[in-house]
Every structure is written in structure tokens, then in C-alpha cells.
Design an enzyme around this catalytic site. Structure first.
Site, PDB file in Angstrom:
ATOM      1  N   ASP A 187      -1.379  -0.975  -6.596  1.00 27.19           N
ATOM      2  CA  ASP A 187      -0.245  -0.182  -7.046  1.00 27.19           C
ATOM      3  C   ASP A 187       0.030  -0.466  -8.517  1.00 27.19           C
ATOM      4  O   ASP A 187       0.371   0.424  -9.272  1.00 27.19           O
ATOM      5  CB  ASP A 187       0.994  -0.512  -6.214  1.00 27.19           C
ATOM      6  CG  ASP A 187       1.539   0.718  -5.528  1.00 27.19           C
ATOM      7  OD1 ASP A 187       0.740   1.394  -4.859  1.00 27.19           O
ATOM      8  OD2 ASP A 187       2.731   1.011  -5.686  1.00 27.19           O
ATOM      9  N   ARG A 192      10.116   5.298  -6.487  1.00 24.12           N
ATOM     10  CA  ARG A 192       9.428   4.110  -5.955  1.00 24.12           C
ATOM     11  C   ARG A 192       9.183   3.137  -7.102  1.00 24.12           C
ATOM     12  O   ARG A 192       8.517   3.475  -8.078  1.00 24.12           O
ATOM     13  CB  ARG A 192       8.116   4.492  -5.272  1.00 24.12           C
ATOM     14  CG  ARG A 192       8.346   5.320  -4.015  1.00 24.12           C
ATOM     15  CD  ARG A 192       7.129   5.367  -3.127  1.00 24.12           C
ATOM     16  NE  ARG A 192       6.908   4.130  -2.404  1.00 24.12           N
ATOM     17  CZ  ARG A 192       5.817   3.881  -1.698  1.00 24.12           C
ATOM     18  NH1 ARG A 192       4.841   4.751  -1.647  1.00 24.12           N
ATOM     19  NH2 ARG A 192       5.685   2.746  -1.044  1.00 24.12           N
ATOM     20  N   LYS A 207      -2.910   2.116 -13.509  1.00 18.77           N
ATOM     21  CA  LYS A 207      -2.250   1.082 -12.689  1.00 18.77           C
ATOM     22  C   LYS A 207      -1.896  -0.163 -13.501  1.00 18.77           C
ATOM     23  O   LYS A 207      -1.277  -1.081 -12.960  1.00 18.77           O
ATOM     24  CB  LYS A 207      -3.142   0.660 -11.518  1.00 18.77           C
ATOM     25  CG  LYS A 207      -3.880   1.770 -10.800  1.00 18.77           C
ATOM     26  CD  LYS A 207      -2.978   2.590  -9.929  1.00 18.77           C
ATOM     27  CE  LYS A 207      -3.705   3.729  -9.243  1.00 18.77           C
ATOM     28  NZ  LYS A 207      -4.775   3.360  -8.343  1.00 18.77           N
ATOM     29  N   CYS A 252      -4.897  -0.833   3.784  1.00 20.29           N
ATOM     30  CA  CYS A 252      -4.100   0.319   3.354  1.00 20.29           C
ATOM     31  C   CYS A 252      -5.000   1.538   3.111  1.00 20.29           C
ATOM     32  O   CYS A 252      -6.093   1.646   3.698  1.00 20.29           O
ATOM     33  CB  CYS A 252      -3.252  -0.025   2.129  1.00 20.29           C
ATOM     34  SG  CYS A 252      -1.938   1.174   1.793  1.00 20.29           S
ATOM     35  N   GLY A 259       0.609   6.509  -2.335  1.00 19.87           N
ATOM     36  CA  GLY A 259      -0.575   6.011  -3.015  1.00 19.87           C
ATOM     37  C   GLY A 259      -0.369   6.232  -4.503  1.00 19.87           C
ATOM     38  O   GLY A 259       0.045   7.315  -4.939  1.00 19.87           O
ATOM     39  N   ASN A 300      -0.315  -4.923  -4.544  1.00 20.52           N
ATOM     40  CA  ASN A 300      -0.814  -3.887  -3.630  1.00 20.52           C
ATOM     41  C   ASN A 300      -0.100  -4.023  -2.289  1.00 20.52           C
ATOM     42  O   ASN A 300       0.712  -4.936  -2.084  1.00 20.52           O
ATOM     43  CB  ASN A 300      -2.333  -4.012  -3.473  1.00 20.52           C
ATOM     44  CG  ASN A 300      -2.946  -2.799  -2.799  1.00 20.52           C
ATOM     45  OD1 ASN A 300      -2.680  -1.660  -3.197  1.00 20.52           O
ATOM     46  ND2 ASN A 300      -3.748  -3.003  -1.776  1.00 20.52           N
ATOM     47  N   LYS A 301      -0.432  -3.131  -1.375  1.00 23.21           N
ATOM     48  CA  LYS A 301       0.226  -3.058  -0.066  1.00 23.21           C
ATOM     49  C   LYS A 301       0.368  -4.432   0.572  1.00 23.21           C
ATOM     50  O   LYS A 301      -0.569  -5.231   0.552  1.00 23.21           O
ATOM     51  CB  LYS A 301      -0.594  -2.127   0.826  1.00 23.21           C
ATOM     52  CG  LYS A 301      -0.074  -1.908   2.220  1.00 23.21           C
ATOM     53  CD  LYS A 301       1.351  -1.426   2.290  1.00 23.21           C
ATOM     54  CE  LYS A 301       1.622  -0.184   1.465  1.00 23.21           C
ATOM     55  NZ  LYS A 301       3.066   0.164   1.382  1.00 23.21           N
ATOM     56  N   ALA A 332      -2.084   6.684  -7.335  1.00 23.05           N
ATOM     57  CA  ALA A 332      -2.668   7.764  -8.135  1.00 23.05           C
ATOM     58  C   ALA A 332      -2.107   9.122  -7.705  1.00 23.05           C
ATOM     59  O   ALA A 332      -1.820   9.981  -8.548  1.00 23.05           O
ATOM     60  CB  ALA A 332      -4.191   7.754  -7.998  1.00 23.05           C
TER      61      ALA A 332
HETATM   62  C1  RUB Z   1      -0.359   2.477  -1.196  1.00 21.70           C
HETATM   63  C2  RUB Z   1      -1.153   1.323  -1.693  1.00 21.70           C
HETATM   64  C3  RUB Z   1      -2.463   1.658  -2.321  1.00 21.70           C
HETATM   65  C4  RUB Z   1      -2.255   1.775  -3.844  1.00 21.70           C
HETATM   66  C5  RUB Z   1      -3.472   2.374  -4.518  1.00 21.70           C
HETATM   67  O1  RUB Z   1       0.949   2.094  -0.781  1.00 21.70           O
HETATM   68  O2  RUB Z   1      -0.775   0.175  -1.652  1.00 21.70           O
HETATM   69  O3  RUB Z   1      -3.412   0.664  -2.091  1.00 21.70           O
HETATM   70  O4  RUB Z   1      -1.149   2.608  -4.121  1.00 21.70           O
HETATM   71  O5  RUB Z   1      -3.688   3.688  -4.052  1.00 21.70           O
HETATM   72  P1  RUB Z   1       1.926   3.221  -0.188  1.00 21.70           P
HETATM   73  P2  RUB Z   1      -4.572   4.716  -4.906  1.00 21.70           P
HETATM   74  O6  RUB Z   1       1.260   3.795   1.018  1.00 21.70           O
HETATM   75  O7  RUB Z   1       3.180   2.463   0.126  1.00 21.70           O
HETATM   76  O8  RUB Z   1       2.143   4.240  -1.283  1.00 21.70           O
HETATM   77  O9  RUB Z   1      -5.880   4.032  -5.150  1.00 21.70           O
HETATM   78  O10 RUB Z   1      -4.700   5.931  -4.044  1.00 21.70           O
HETATM   79  O11 RUB Z   1      -3.865   4.980  -6.187  1.00 21.70           O
END
Ligand code: RUB
Length: 335
Positions: free
Chosen positions: A202, A68, A238, A133, A26, A212-213, A28
């Protein structure tokens, strides 16, 4: 340890491994872990000179950066911390790195809360959100709406292949939100029951595209067809500054075994194939598996990008991006 070889402390390597293996995941959360790892590097650096200390820090940042490619929050976090490293002695450099990492992490937490409050304004009492996701920023909006006393329900997409939807479901259930879990292919069938599609990001490109995912773009297109608004919750960490100068965002592709195990592959392989391609796992057997981790949703399918600086139509996000990042993106971790 002299000046010759920059030393990356083992805890940084462990964080990098955990990010690559998606134990830390994720956008963040990755940014937060990267900043914490730089502080760990500063604390544990054996450097005896300022130059050696800085080299070690840059090497640590490179180790983290390479984990990543799609989550821009990672280089944004590294850049933020490295830019604040200041001092003439190792002691001063160490202290400033630790302070800067701590302030980054505080800001990240604060931004998430502020964003949640802003996003919650879009959610009404009794609304149903459809998620994809697991996004801490998207969930921050739900959490703030619940704190405002609104009752919400959620339809949660499982999110193959890694099933991050289960993490979302667990969090929502912990908050008492009724959850309906669906497989990804069922999304269109359930959109009529949803008031919002709520996802994270992302990365966000200068034209307002949302990375995003994998599966987000298909969901957004179908949501537009069904008239369900798509809300993207994404802190400004982001925003992808490289896209201001025309760069595209690299889409991570992951191991095919996340999609198809060796046993499953073996069961698909036919010894009767006319090309005689049956072989060992991984060998040329005429079966290709693609596993892109993310996709790109064009801005026309997104109704609002909710940030800690307010909510924006995707096409206007470039203004905020210029204000926050300017037109240049250096790589302070370069050797
Ligand atoms: C996670 C994903 C999330 C974003 C935002 O992908 O796509 O929607 O990263 O997450 P993965 P957040 O599981 O491959 O890391 O809002 O927590 O930053």
C-alpha cells in the site's frame, strides 16, 4: 453556481464512497479511480470562473483524500493531477485536468506492465508463489512470467477479514494457474512448499519498510525463518514521500463488524461475567475488537522491492524516492 461554495460533482462523491466501502480497493486501483474522478470533476464542474473551478477541484481532491489513509498512491495521484492543472480560462483548466488525469492513468497501466516484466525475471519455470491479499502489481509479475511461458503454481492466503485472497485465487485460476487456498494461520505450514512470497504494498517508507495488508509482516518474518525470499511488487506511486522527512505512515483501522458481527458478539457476551457487563451490541461489555487493515514489515525481512524502475534492496529505495519526489510534499488540495 457562483464563486462562494466549491461544488463537488456527485460522481466524485460516489467514487469516494466506493473507495471508503472498499468496492474500489487496492492501492493502484484506488489511485486510478481518484485520477478518473478528478477528470469527472473537471468535466462536470459548473464553475464560471477559473478560481471557482480550482476551488471545486481542490474540494473534490479533499473528498477523495479523506477516504483511506494508508494507500499513499491516493495523495500521490491527486498531487500529480493537480500539479498539471494549467490555464487562464475555465475551458483551458478543464482540458488540462482531463489530459493530466488521462496521462496519469496511462502511466499507471504502463508502470504495472513494466514492473511485471521485471518481477517475472525472479520467477523460474515450475516455481510456487505464496500470496497474501490481492495486489495487481504482484499479479502483474505472475502474468508476465506466464506470458514468458513459465508454469507457476500458487498458494493463496485467504486474508481475513475481507478475504481478498479469493480475488487473487479467481484471477490466477482465470490464467490457468493451479491454486491452493489456505487460511491465514496455515502459512508457516505451507512455506516449505513455496519458492517465493509475493506480495504488493500500500505504501513504502523511506527506510524500505513495506506497509501492506495486515498479516504481511508475520508472513515475512516466518518466510525469513524458513529461508523463502520475500518479493514486494510496488509501482513507484506507492513510495511515501512524507516518510523522507520522518513521518510515519498512518495505519487504517476499520469497523469491528468486519471481524465480528453483532450476532457473534452477542454469542460471546456472557450474562454471567463477574463484571456484569452484558449489554447491547456496541455497549461496554468487556470485549474489544481491533481491526487494523495494514501492518509494517521492516526492511530486513524483504529481499527485493520490484518497481517499474527496476528492483531494489529495500534499504536503497530511499535513493529512488528522493529522485522521484524530492524532499518536499505539498498538499495542493488544501483550502
Ligand atoms: C490491498 C492491499 C494490496 C495493496 C497493493 O488492501 O493491501 O496488497 O494495496 O495492491 P485493501 P495493488 O484490500 O484493504 O485495499 O498492487 O493492486 O496496488
Amino acid at each position: 453556481m457562483g464563486d462562494a461554495e466549491p461544488e463537488v460533482v456527485p460522481a466524485v462523491e460516489s467514487t469516494a464512497d466506493a473507495i471508503a466501502a472498499m468496492e474500489i480497493r487496492g492501492a493502484a486501483t484506488i489511485a486510478d479511480a481518484a485520477a478518473a474522478a478528478l477528470a469527472t470533476q473537471a468535466e462536470g464542474s459548473p464553475a464560471e470562473t477559473p478560481a471557482a473551478f480550482r476551488r471545486g477541484l481542490r474540494a473534490a481532491a479533499r473528498t477523495l483524500y479523506e477516504t483511506r489513509p494508508t494507500a499513499v498512491s491516493l495523495p500521490n495521484a491527486l498531487r500529480y493531477v493537480l500539479r498539471g492543472v494549467d490555464g487562464d480560462t475555465v475551458t483551458e483548466l478543464r482540458a488540462s485536468t482531463i489530459d493530466r488525469a488521462a496521462s496519469f492513468r496511462r502511466d499507471l497501466e504502463h508502470a504495472r506492465e513494466t514492473l511485471g516484466g521485471i518481477g517475472a525475471n525472479r520467477l523460474r519455470d515450475g516455481d510456487v508463489v505464496l500470496t497474501h491479499c490481492h495486489s495487481t502489481d504482484a499479479l502483474a509479475c505472475v502474468e508476465a512470467a506466464l506470458e514468458d511461458g513459465k508454469a507457476l503454481e500458487a498458494i493463496v492466503k485467504e486474508t481475513r477479514p475481507r478475504k481478498q485472497g479469493h480475488i487473487t485465487a479467481a484471477q490466477l485460476r482465470e490464467w490457468g494457474v493451479p491454486v491452493t487456498l489456505i487460511v491465514d494461520g496455515a502459512a508457516r505450514r505451507y512455506l516449505d512448499a513455496a519458492d517465493h512470497v509475493l506480495v504488493g504494498a500500500d505504501s513504502i517508507a523511506a527506510d524500505g519498510s513495506v506497509i501492506n495488508k495486515i498479516g504481511t509482516s508475520g508472513l515475512a518474518v516466518v518466510a525469513r525463518e524458513r529461508g523463502v525470499p520475500v518479493m514486494v511488487a510496488a509501482q513507484t506511486i506507492k513510495l511515501h514521500p512524507d516518510t523522507l522527512t520522518g513521518h510515519t505512515v498512518a495505519i487504517e483501522t476499520r469497523d469491528e463488524r468486519e471481524v465480528l458481527s453483532d450476532e457473534e458478539r452477542a454469542s460471546i457476551r456472557s450474562s454471567d461475567a463477574p463484571d456484569g457487563s452484558a449489554g447491547e451490541p456496541g455497549s461496554e461489555d468487556g470485549l474489544t475488537v481491533e481491526n487494523p487493515a495494514f501492518d509494517v514489515t521492516p526492511p530486513r525481512y524483504v529481499d527485493a522491492i520490484v518497481t517499474e524502475r527496476g528492483q531494489f534492496p529495500p534499504e536503497s529505495i530511499v535513493t529512488l524516492m528522493r529522485e522521484l519526489f524530492g524532499d518536499t510534499t505539498d498538499e495542493p488540495w488544501a483550502e
